[in-house]
Write an enzyme that holds these catalytic residues in place. Structure first.
Site, PDB file in Angstrom:
ATOM      1  N   SER A 151      34.597  50.606 -14.543  1.00  0.00           N
ATOM      2  CA  SER A 151      35.438  51.770 -14.249  1.00  0.00           C
ATOM      3  C   SER A 151      35.570  51.864 -12.747  1.00  0.00           C
ATOM      4  O   SER A 151      34.685  51.409 -12.000  1.00  0.00           O
ATOM      5  CB  SER A 151      34.788  53.054 -14.787  1.00  0.00           C
ATOM      6  OG  SER A 151      35.421  54.204 -14.247  1.00  0.00           O
ATOM      7  N   ASP A 186      31.961  48.870 -34.061  1.00  0.00           N
ATOM      8  CA  ASP A 186      31.989  50.277 -33.690  1.00  0.00           C
ATOM      9  C   ASP A 186      31.018  51.029 -34.589  1.00  0.00           C
ATOM     10  O   ASP A 186      30.461  50.456 -35.546  1.00  0.00           O
ATOM     11  CB  ASP A 186      33.403  50.861 -33.819  1.00  0.00           C
ATOM     12  CG  ASP A 186      33.708  51.863 -32.701  1.00  0.00           C
ATOM     13  OD1 ASP A 186      32.828  52.697 -32.411  1.00  0.00           O
ATOM     14  OD2 ASP A 186      34.816  51.810 -32.126  1.00  0.00           O
ATOM     15  N   TYR A 233      27.254  58.041 -15.304  1.00  0.00           N
ATOM     16  CA  TYR A 233      28.359  57.164 -15.692  1.00  0.00           C
ATOM     17  C   TYR A 233      28.625  56.121 -14.616  1.00  0.00           C
ATOM     18  O   TYR A 233      28.756  54.920 -14.901  1.00  0.00           O
ATOM     19  CB  TYR A 233      29.605  58.017 -15.936  1.00  0.00           C
ATOM     20  CG  TYR A 233      30.823  57.240 -16.384  1.00  0.00           C
ATOM     21  CD1 TYR A 233      30.883  56.681 -17.657  1.00  0.00           C
ATOM     22  CD2 TYR A 233      31.910  57.080 -15.528  1.00  0.00           C
ATOM     23  CE1 TYR A 233      32.002  55.980 -18.073  1.00  0.00           C
ATOM     24  CE2 TYR A 233      33.039  56.379 -15.938  1.00  0.00           C
ATOM     25  CZ  TYR A 233      33.079  55.829 -17.205  1.00  0.00           C
ATOM     26  OH  TYR A 233      34.190  55.127 -17.615  1.00  0.00           O
ATOM     27  N   ASP A 241      25.759  49.415 -33.680  1.00  0.00           N
ATOM     28  CA  ASP A 241      25.445  50.195 -32.486  1.00  0.00           C
ATOM     29  C   ASP A 241      25.041  49.211 -31.397  1.00  0.00           C
ATOM     30  O   ASP A 241      24.096  48.432 -31.579  1.00  0.00           O
ATOM     31  CB  ASP A 241      24.294  51.148 -32.808  1.00  0.00           C
ATOM     32  CG  ASP A 241      23.943  52.076 -31.658  1.00  0.00           C
ATOM     33  OD1 ASP A 241      24.204  51.729 -30.494  1.00  0.00           O
ATOM     34  OD2 ASP A 241      23.393  53.163 -31.928  1.00  0.00           O
ATOM     35  N   SER A 296      39.047  52.110 -31.777  1.00  0.00           N
ATOM     36  CA  SER A 296      40.025  52.997 -31.139  1.00  0.00           C
ATOM     37  C   SER A 296      40.057  52.743 -29.646  1.00  0.00           C
ATOM     38  O   SER A 296      39.276  51.940 -29.117  1.00  0.00           O
ATOM     39  CB  SER A 296      39.667  54.473 -31.398  1.00  0.00           C
ATOM     40  OG  SER A 296      38.434  54.800 -30.773  1.00  0.00           O
ATOM     41  N   THR A 325      43.125  57.547 -23.417  1.00  0.00           N
ATOM     42  CA  THR A 325      42.291  57.167 -24.560  1.00  0.00           C
ATOM     43  C   THR A 325      41.849  58.420 -25.310  1.00  0.00           C
ATOM     44  O   THR A 325      42.093  59.547 -24.858  1.00  0.00           O
ATOM     45  CB  THR A 325      41.052  56.399 -24.077  1.00  0.00           C
ATOM     46  OG1 THR A 325      40.233  57.292 -23.291  1.00  0.00           O
ATOM     47  CG2 THR A 325      41.439  55.182 -23.234  1.00  0.00           C
ATOM     48  N   LEU A 378      40.581  51.650 -25.851  1.00  0.00           N
ATOM     49  CA  LEU A 378      40.760  50.355 -25.210  1.00  0.00           C
ATOM     50  C   LEU A 378      40.367  49.220 -26.145  1.00  0.00           C
ATOM     51  O   LEU A 378      41.047  48.195 -26.218  1.00  0.00           O
ATOM     52  CB  LEU A 378      39.921  50.277 -23.930  1.00  0.00           C
ATOM     53  CG  LEU A 378      40.146  51.361 -22.864  1.00  0.00           C
ATOM     54  CD1 LEU A 378      39.256  51.091 -21.662  1.00  0.00           C
ATOM     55  CD2 LEU A 378      41.605  51.432 -22.459  1.00  0.00           C
TER      56      LEU A 378
END
Length: 252
Positions: A145, A36, A158, A56, A15, A193, A17
């Site tokens: 990011s 995934d 993050y 994973d 799912s 997303t 990106l």
């Protein structure tokens, strides 16, 4: 790098990106292996050219098994795109106490160490292939990011993990140059997303208003188009590309 007739590995490929990138690669003629978690794969649509593989990214054995599956496709593994990641928010100190140290470790393990694990194991497999006529064996595209540069309040974990991916890009490209493997990173801004699917339209509109231009959220398909362009553009290497509509994030 020619995409048609190669194998490609995409993490977070069920799912968001990763899903959009997996579909774009399949449409371009690649045999795609979308990694995934099982729960995400159960919700993923069946797409011609995409094989979903439960793995994973924090488990090196599972990643190695997924890479082995990709290398047995009958075409050379040339592409790996790392999109798997999580982004829970927490302040270092808040009214409820200090940042959960286990949560910090989990975010870094998934976002940064998971990316490095996939990059390393995929590059090992790519290096064992015959090079193309230009001496190329593969390309790895990682996902950082803009929080790597302008992490907001609550994004210490993050932003740390994504900054690590930014810092990984150039030395990884230098390390793998002798094997004919390029390494690039995309640093997206605010993307439409599944992570944002649960927020209200009012919140989404506020987020979009903060973007310089165009004033909207980025689409997963736009990320996928950039990934495809990077793969096909042989002179792009060792660089991070911001895809953010000129957004520079405020502290909160």
């Amino acid at each position: 790098m020619q995409i048609n007739g190669i194998a490609a590995l995409v993490t977070g490929g069920a799912s968001g990106l990763g899903g959009a990138t997996a579909r774009a690669l399949a449409e371009a003629g690649a045999t795609v292996f979308a990694l995934d978690l099982p729960a995400a794969i159960e919700q993923a649509p069946a797409v011609e050219g995409i094989t979903y593989v439960a793995a994973d990214v924090t488990d090196a054995d599972q990643v190695a098994a997924a890479v082995a599956t990709a290398t047995s496709a009958g075409v050379p593994l040339r592409v790996a795109v790392n999109c798997a990641g999580i982004g829970p928010a927490a302040r270092i100190l808040s009214r409820t106490g200090r940042h959960d140290l286990g949560l910090y470790r989990k975010i870094v393990e998934i976002n940064l160490i998971g990316t490095f694990t996939v990059l390393t194991l995929a590059a090992e497999a790519m290096a064992a292939t015959e090079p193309d006529e230009h001496g190329q064996r593969g390309v790895v595209v990682n996902t950082a990011s803009i929080a790597a540069y302008e992490g907001q309040i609550g994004q210490a974990a993050y932003a740390s993990s994504k900054s690590g991916i930014v810092g990984l890009t150039l030395p990884a490209a230098r390390d793998l140059a002798s094997s004919g493997i390029r390494v690039m990173t995309i640093a997206p801004g605010i993307m439409d997303t599944p992570m944002l699917a649960k927020v209200s339209e009012e919140v989404r509109a506020t987020l979009a208003e903060g973007v310089t231009f165009p004033k909207r959220l980025g689409g997963p398909e736009e990320f996928a188009r950039l990934a495809i362009a990077i793969i096909e553009h042989d002179y792009l290497n060792g660089e991070v590309i911001r895809m953010d509509g000129a957004l520079r994030m405020s502290p909160r």
